[in-house]
Enzyme design. Structure first.
Site, PDB file in Angstrom:
ATOM      1  N   LYS A  19     103.896  55.431  33.797  1.00 52.95           N
ATOM      2  CA  LYS A  19     103.819  55.097  32.327  1.00 52.95           C
ATOM      3  C   LYS A  19     103.548  56.401  31.532  1.00 52.95           C
ATOM      4  O   LYS A  19     102.880  57.395  31.997  1.00 52.95           O
ATOM      5  CB  LYS A  19     102.884  54.043  32.170  1.00 52.95           C
ATOM      6  CG  LYS A  19     103.272  53.090  30.822  1.00 52.95           C
ATOM      7  CD  LYS A  19     104.332  52.230  31.227  1.00 52.95           C
ATOM      8  CE  LYS A  19     104.825  51.382  30.015  1.00 52.95           C
ATOM      9  NZ  LYS A  19     105.789  50.525  30.330  1.00 52.95           N
TER      10      LYS A  19
ATOM     11  N   ASN B  51     112.885  44.056  20.530  1.00 51.37           N
ATOM     12  CA  ASN B  51     113.965  43.856  21.434  1.00 51.37           C
ATOM     13  C   ASN B  51     113.556  42.760  22.347  1.00 51.37           C
ATOM     14  O   ASN B  51     114.423  42.203  22.507  1.00 51.37           O
ATOM     15  CB  ASN B  51     113.929  45.395  22.287  1.00 51.37           C
ATOM     16  CG  ASN B  51     114.839  45.501  23.234  1.00 51.37           C
ATOM     17  OD1 ASN B  51     114.738  45.046  24.387  1.00 51.37           O
ATOM     18  ND2 ASN B  51     116.172  45.536  23.100  1.00 51.37           N
TER      19      ASN B  51
ATOM     20  N   THR C 289     115.049  42.677  29.550  1.00 49.77           N
ATOM     21  CA  THR C 289     113.732  42.089  29.500  1.00 49.77           C
ATOM     22  C   THR C 289     113.588  40.712  28.918  1.00 49.77           C
ATOM     23  O   THR C 289     112.879  39.890  29.542  1.00 49.77           O
ATOM     24  CB  THR C 289     112.589  43.299  28.958  1.00 49.77           C
ATOM     25  OG1 THR C 289     112.833  44.468  29.214  1.00 49.77           O
ATOM     26  CG2 THR C 289     111.161  42.520  29.056  1.00 49.77           C
TER      27      THR C 289
ATOM     28  N   LYS D 139     104.533  45.674  39.301  1.00 54.53           N
ATOM     29  CA  LYS D 139     105.893  45.047  38.669  1.00 54.53           C
ATOM     30  C   LYS D 139     106.902  45.455  39.362  1.00 54.53           C
ATOM     31  O   LYS D 139     107.910  44.851  39.754  1.00 54.53           O
ATOM     32  CB  LYS D 139     105.944  45.366  37.146  1.00 54.53           C
ATOM     33  CG  LYS D 139     107.148  44.828  36.511  1.00 54.53           C
ATOM     34  CD  LYS D 139     107.270  45.383  35.102  1.00 54.53           C
ATOM     35  CE  LYS D 139     105.991  44.751  34.270  1.00 54.53           C
ATOM     36  NZ  LYS D 139     106.348  45.624  32.628  1.00 54.53           N
TER      37      LYS D 139
ATOM     38  N   LYS E 177     108.410  55.375  37.931  1.00 54.56           N
ATOM     39  CA  LYS E 177     109.315  54.764  37.011  1.00 54.56           C
ATOM     40  C   LYS E 177     108.540  53.809  36.439  1.00 54.56           C
ATOM     41  O   LYS E 177     107.559  53.018  36.521  1.00 54.56           O
ATOM     42  CB  LYS E 177     110.202  53.498  37.744  1.00 54.56           C
ATOM     43  CG  LYS E 177     111.384  53.155  36.907  1.00 54.56           C
ATOM     44  CD  LYS E 177     112.430  54.037  36.578  1.00 54.56           C
ATOM     45  CE  LYS E 177     113.397  53.735  35.655  1.00 54.56           C
ATOM     46  NZ  LYS E 177     112.840  53.830  34.178  1.00 54.56           N
TER      47      LYS E 177
ATOM     48  N   GLY F 223     112.128  53.635  27.938  1.00 50.51           N
ATOM     49  CA  GLY F 223     111.638  53.161  26.671  1.00 50.51           C
ATOM     50  C   GLY F 223     110.651  52.308  26.671  1.00 50.51           C
ATOM     51  O   GLY F 223     110.370  51.774  27.903  1.00 50.51           O
ATOM     52  N   ASP F 224     109.890  51.792  25.829  1.00 47.83           N
ATOM     53  CA  ASP F 224     108.834  50.836  25.636  1.00 47.83           C
ATOM     54  C   ASP F 224     108.780  50.518  24.155  1.00 47.83           C
ATOM     55  O   ASP F 224     109.530  50.940  23.153  1.00 47.83           O
ATOM     56  CB  ASP F 224     107.424  51.313  26.206  1.00 47.83           C
ATOM     57  CG  ASP F 224     106.614  50.227  26.455  1.00 47.83           C
ATOM     58  OD1 ASP F 224     105.538  50.065  25.437  1.00 47.83           O
ATOM     59  OD2 ASP F 224     106.852  49.491  27.426  1.00 47.83           O
TER      60      ASP F 224
ATOM     61  N   GLN G 269     102.521  48.603  36.255  1.00 46.56           N
ATOM     62  CA  GLN G 269     103.950  48.919  36.588  1.00 46.56           C
ATOM     63  C   GLN G 269     104.095  49.204  38.120  1.00 46.56           C
ATOM     64  O   GLN G 269     105.158  48.976  38.687  1.00 46.56           O
ATOM     65  CB  GLN G 269     104.268  50.021  35.954  1.00 46.56           C
ATOM     66  CG  GLN G 269     105.655  50.558  35.816  1.00 46.56           C
ATOM     67  CD  GLN G 269     106.398  49.675  34.845  1.00 46.56           C
ATOM     68  OE1 GLN G 269     105.831  49.698  33.643  1.00 46.56           O
ATOM     69  NE2 GLN G 269     107.525  49.172  35.142  1.00 46.56           N
TER      70      GLN G 269
END
Length: 448
Positions: free
Chosen positions: A128, A243, A211, A116, A92, A167-168, A113
């Site tokens: 990622k 964002n 986030t 996290k 993920k 998304g990122d 990640q």
């Protein structure tokens, strides 16, 4: 640098094999340094070569993305996906579209990640991906054609129980929509294989805000427990204006703070009366403009070229939400000198290791990225759950679940920091708390 021969040997070997990947090595160094105290107490880590396996991705994919621009010219970009660790669940992690994207950045993000996702307590492994494609200045049709070309390769490597991208930077609702549309077209099925989707086709409420909101929920809990403080009547500076920054600003204001500065890659804007968030949203979300346009709406504000100057402003709370390594030791010293009491990271690895250690040394509340900005992936996990259930929760339900997760993340890493003898060493707390779960899973699963 290292206190144990084992950890030193692992890092030196990693350097030999990845000598040009500075971001990846920076992330690995930070993690490995802080894991030493745990590893000394757990010889099974060395006996089973868990660290060697932990820092090596299970799979790294690089592929060509060819697409046609509006002038009919063929363009070629590189695409990436790192499937770093699946010991506690399917991979993920987000997709980043930005000219700076390369193998090193994708691997650093993937390694972060893993920890996290572990900290969220949800069953998600770490991954990622992305591309050196730049969405800025491109038409909607060009972005659509690129996303379709990107997914035409990526689709064969992902799945709702295998790898679920999100998304990122550079990948928002528009890009996720195009990517998901191409996946549906190729696979002829509707499943939760991407998160951050639009609400009409399987997205989750609060995902857009997650986030930024989560960053503030984490920081609010840290302020309460560590300083008997809150956001109320505090001045806040937030780097970035995308964002994460926008919704961190919104939640900080709701919690009683005054946000006085925001930035983009060109410079920062300072508004002593408090940033007018609707103006920033209009500039960034509707017009996709630059932060300096804020002065056209609020002429009493001040704009300065150079994004790094934002850290020279006096504030109580700093929330770096732009990009990696934006806050160095010099900036950290300026923040501490000017009275900051808390620094929490909305971006991935925005503080250099020297800066992070300085905050810890000076007893500043420090929210490391893998903990403080985990709200996005936590809500992505909640979106996955809703997709599997073919159900959707209300905004209030998701927001409460998000808050509960972020509060629990703080307490998990704070507990480890206390056990280490330094309540401000939340960096080690986050790394150890995240790693312990992954290591135990890897030991249970055998050699793979």
């Amino acid at each position: 640098m290292f206190q144990t021969d084992y950890v030193k040997r692992v890092f030196e070997d990693l350097k030999k094999r990845n000598e040009n990947e500075k971001e990846f090595l920076q992330a690995a160094l930070e993690i490995l340094e802080s894991l030493e105290s745990y590893i000394v107490k757990h010889p099974e880590i060395e006996n089973n070569k868990i660290l060697e396996r932990f820092v090596e991705p299970e799979r790294f994919l690089q592929f060509r993305v060819s697409w046609v621009d509006d002038q009919g010219e063929v363009q070629v970009n590189r695409g990436y996906r790192v499937q770093f660790n699946s010991s506690i669940g399917p991979y993920k992690g987000g997709l980043r579209f930005h000219p700076s994207v390369n193998a090193s950045i994708i691997k650093f993000l993937g390694l972060e990640q893993v920890l996290k996702n572990s900290l969220t307590s949800l069953p998600m492994g770490g991954g990622k991906g992305g591309s050196d494609f730049d969405p800025k200045g491109k038409s909607d049709h060009e972005i659509m054609r690129f996303c379709q070309a990107f997914m035409t390769e990526l689709y064969r490597h992902i799945g709702e129980d295998t790898d679920i991208p999100a998304g990122d930077i550079g990948v928002g609702a528009r890009e996720i929509g195009y990517l998901f549309g191409q996946y549906k077209r190729i696979q002829n099925k509707t499943v939760g294989v991407l998160t951050g989707k639009g609400i009409p086709f399987g997205g989750s409420l609060v995902r857009t805000e997650a986030t930024g909101y989560g960053l503030c929920y984490f920081t609010e809990e840290a302020l309460k427990i560590m300083k008997n403080e809150s956001f109320q009547n505090k001045t806040v500076i937030i780097s970035g204006s995308g964002n994460v920054a926008i919704y961190a600003c919104q939640k900080a204001k709701e919690l009683g703070a005054k946000v006085i500065a925001m930035s983009d890659s060109n410079g920062y804007v300072y508004d002593s009366n408090g940033i007018q968030l609707e103006v920033v949203k209009s500039i960034k979300e509707e017009k996709r403009g630059r932060i300096k346009e804020y002065l056209s709406y609020v002429p009493t504000a001040v704009y300065q070229e150079g994004a790094s100057g934002i850290w020279q402003l006096p504030c109580d709370i700093a929330l770096p939400c732009a990009t990696q390594n934006e806050l160095d030791l010099e900036a950290a010293k300026a923040l501490v000198k000017n009275g900051v009491i808390a620094v929490s990271e909305g971006a991935n690895m925005p503080s250099t290791l020297e800066a992070a250690k300085y905050f810890i040394e000076k007893k500043i509340i420090y929210g490391p990225a893998k903990a403080a900005n985990a709200g996005g992936v936590a809500t992505s996990g909640l979106e996955m759950s809703q997709n599997s259930l073919r159900y959707s929760w209300s905004f209030e339900e998701v927001d409460q679940k998000l808050k509960d997760i972020m509060v629990q993340i703080f307490h998990n890493i704070y507990k480890v920091a206390l056990e280490l003898g330094n309540p401000y060493d939340t960096l080690s707390g986050a790394n150890i708390a995240g790693f312990e779960k992954v290591a135990k899973a890897m030991l249970s699963l055998g050699i793979y």
